[in-house]
Design an enzyme around this catalytic site. Structure first.
Site, PDB file in Angstrom:
ATOM      1  N   LYS A  55       0.842  -1.209   0.000  1.00  0.00           N
ATOM      2  CA  LYS A  55       0.000   0.000   0.000  1.00  0.00           C
ATOM      3  C   LYS A  55       0.868   1.247   0.000  1.00  0.00           C
ATOM      4  CE  LYS A  55      -1.471   1.598   4.193  1.00  0.00           C
ATOM      5  NZ  LYS A  55      -1.247   3.023   4.432  1.00  0.00           N
ATOM      6  N   ARG A 108      -3.927  10.508   4.439  1.00  0.00           N
ATOM      7  CA  ARG A 108      -2.729  11.316   4.616  1.00  0.00           C
ATOM      8  C   ARG A 108      -1.733  11.147   3.473  1.00  0.00           C
ATOM      9  NH1 ARG A 108       0.288  14.060   8.575  1.00  0.00           N
ATOM     10  NH2 ARG A 108       2.254  13.669   7.551  1.00  0.00           N
ATOM     11  N   ASP A 152      -3.461  12.519  13.302  1.00  0.00           N
ATOM     12  CA  ASP A 152      -4.420  11.430  13.225  1.00  0.00           C
ATOM     13  C   ASP A 152      -4.235  10.534  14.432  1.00  0.00           C
ATOM     14  OD1 ASP A 152      -2.271   9.791  12.703  1.00  0.00           O
ATOM     15  OD2 ASP A 152      -2.655   9.671  10.554  1.00  0.00           O
ATOM     16  N   ASP A 189       5.005  -0.220  11.961  1.00  0.00           N
ATOM     17  CA  ASP A 189       3.745  -0.776  11.464  1.00  0.00           C
ATOM     18  C   ASP A 189       3.538  -2.244  11.867  1.00  0.00           C
ATOM     19  OD1 ASP A 189       3.140   1.653  10.361  1.00  0.00           O
ATOM     20  OD2 ASP A 189       3.739   1.126   8.324  1.00  0.00           O
TER      21      ASP A 189
END
Ligand code: EPU
Length: 425
Positions: A22, A94, A118, A308
């Site tokens: 992604k 974003r 965020d 992540d």
């Protein structure tokens, strides 16, 4: 909004195939803006963020089509493009900020809505703007928009030293530098595989970049770039999530289309936790035959441990033998999900950017809410080993990073279903 309803206890076994990253695909779509003509990008995952980026490119004047079956996006970029990225799209994603560099490079100007903070942290843009200013641009903040103007003769190559190897700032300056006048040097650049992917596509388009994969990128500006056909690098975070899924459920998963070298530290940590990891021709196989041992991690820019994967590893530690310290060095808000994990009985104490996890022999199913993509993945993994039923709310967050997550989990043996909230009444 959909929820995942999970009955814990299944051991996951089988094979999964990982698609393109992604965090690369979205940027490669922005890279396309740099060359008028038709760019084709393969291995673009079927996620809502791709739809948002496609819409953003359309508003800039491009024609964009996406074929979900072949995971291919075709972008037709006109000679003249617009330069405004509106708040309604930037607010939803974003990564829209990725158009900043290409817009300034192509049109000499950009009006990009400020994305704001965020759920995972404040996420500043100071390094993006300071770098562009060093290249001769003027940057102002007007009515919630970042307004950038390049000098009339175009951006000027210069040396930029980043305070921190920011992924986003490296991308902005890279895309701004490829057609600037002279040589742009980005010192302390980010080295993530997704940055390498962007560099590789740019080079294919005719850009001159030295030091790819290192902290020092030297970019010699060229007058124009050509559109190309390109395939996105595989998603190391999705692959890493499958690895934790195998470890946490004491399972056996073979992950195809993954590069274990991109996950070196994470896989090494799982080996320390007790997993057996073997490289295969297309990726890796991970097996776990006992309760995992707790493992300390500290997130850092690549090649350090990826932020992540931090929530997924906290979930693993929550059922591991022993205690572990997890240190988050990138996003101050990333421990928000710990409160949700605690609803499953996890014993986690946070203090600033440290979390101390005391492993328990089991978790207890409960309703929880995903606060961001990776928190959502961590909660699903915890739900897989929790006793009884776990309902994960706000799975639209998870859908942004994991294509058909519940279907793939089901194929591996998990008991997980998607339900729309209306079905729960
Ligand atoms: N930062 C600044 N000023 C800047 C730029 C960054 O203070 O000008 C700070 C940020 O606030 C943050 C840290 O530096 O605390 C790291 O930010 P970075 O720019 O490296 O990250 P990013 O580009 O905003 C990308 C990924 C994230 C991933 C990080 C780190 C995309 C769209 N996002 O964010 O992915 O966590 O790099 O690897 O590429 C996700 O996929 O779930 C995700 C959050």
């Amino acid at each position: 909004m959909d929820v995942f309803r999970i009955q814990g206890g299944a051991r996951l076994a089988g094979e999964v195939y990982v698609s393109g990253a992604k965090n690369s695909s979205l940027k490669l779509m922005a890279v396309a803006l740099l060359a008028p003509g038709v760019t084709t990008i393969h291995a673009v995952p079927n996620i809502v963020d791709v739809t948002i980026m496609a819409e953003l490119l359309r508003r800039l004047g491009c024609t964009v089509s996406y074929d979900a079956t072949s995971e291919t996006v075709v972008i037709e970029v006109p000679e003249v493009i617009e330069h405004r990225a509106d708040y309604d799209l930037v607010r939803r994603m974003r990564a829209s900020i990725a158009v900043l560099g290409p817009l300034v490079a192509r049109t000499g100007a950009a009006d990009v809505a400020l994305p704001g903070g965020d759920a995972i942290g404040s996420r500043g843009l100071d390094m993006h703007t300071a770098g562009l200013e060093r290249m001769g641009a003027t940057v102002t903040n007007e009515h919630g928009y970042l307004v950038v103007h390049a000098p009339l003769e175009g951006l000027i190559g210069t040396q930029v030293f980043l305070d921190f190897p920011s992924v986003g700032a490296t991308e902005t300056l890279l895309m701004a530098g490829v057609t600037a006048n002279g040589t742009t040097v980005i010192d302390n650049a980010a080295r993530e595989p997704e940055i390498v992917d962007i560099c590789n596509m740019l080079v294919r388009m005719g850009a001159q970049i030295e030091g790819i994969g290192s902290h020092l990128l030297t970019i010699t500006g060229v007058s124009a770039l050509n559109p190309v056909e390109y395939t996105t690098v595989s998603d190391r975070i999705v692959a890493g999530t499958w690895a934790v899924a195998a470890a946490i459920t004491q399972g056996d998963i073979t992950v195809h289309n993954a590069n274990p070298d991109h996950l070196a530290i994470a896989l090494e940590k799982l080996v320390t936790a007790g997993a057996i990891v073997n490289k295969t021709g297309t990726g890796f196989r991970i097996q776990m035959e006992r309760r995992p041992t707790a493992i300390d991690i500290a997130t850092l820019p690549y090649p350090g441990f990826p932020t992540d994967l931090q929530p997924q590893f906290i979930a693993l530690n929550a059922i591991a033998e022993g205690s572990a310290m997890v240190t988050e060095n990138l996003f101050e808000g990333r421990f928000r999900f710990v409160q949700e994990l605690s609803r499953l009985g996890a014993e986690v104490r946070t203090d600033g950017h440290h979390a101390l996890i005391r492993g328990r022999t089991g978790l207890s199913g409960a309703p929880v809410e995903a606060t961001d993509i990776r928190a959502g993945a961590g909660l699903v993994l915890a739900g897989l080993v929790a006793d009884g039923e776990t309902t994960v709310h706000a799975v639209d967050h998870i859908d942004r990073g994991y294509v058909n997550f519940e279907k793939q989990l089901t194929l591996l043996g998990a008991d997980i279903v998607r339900e729309s909230i209306a079905d729960l009444s």
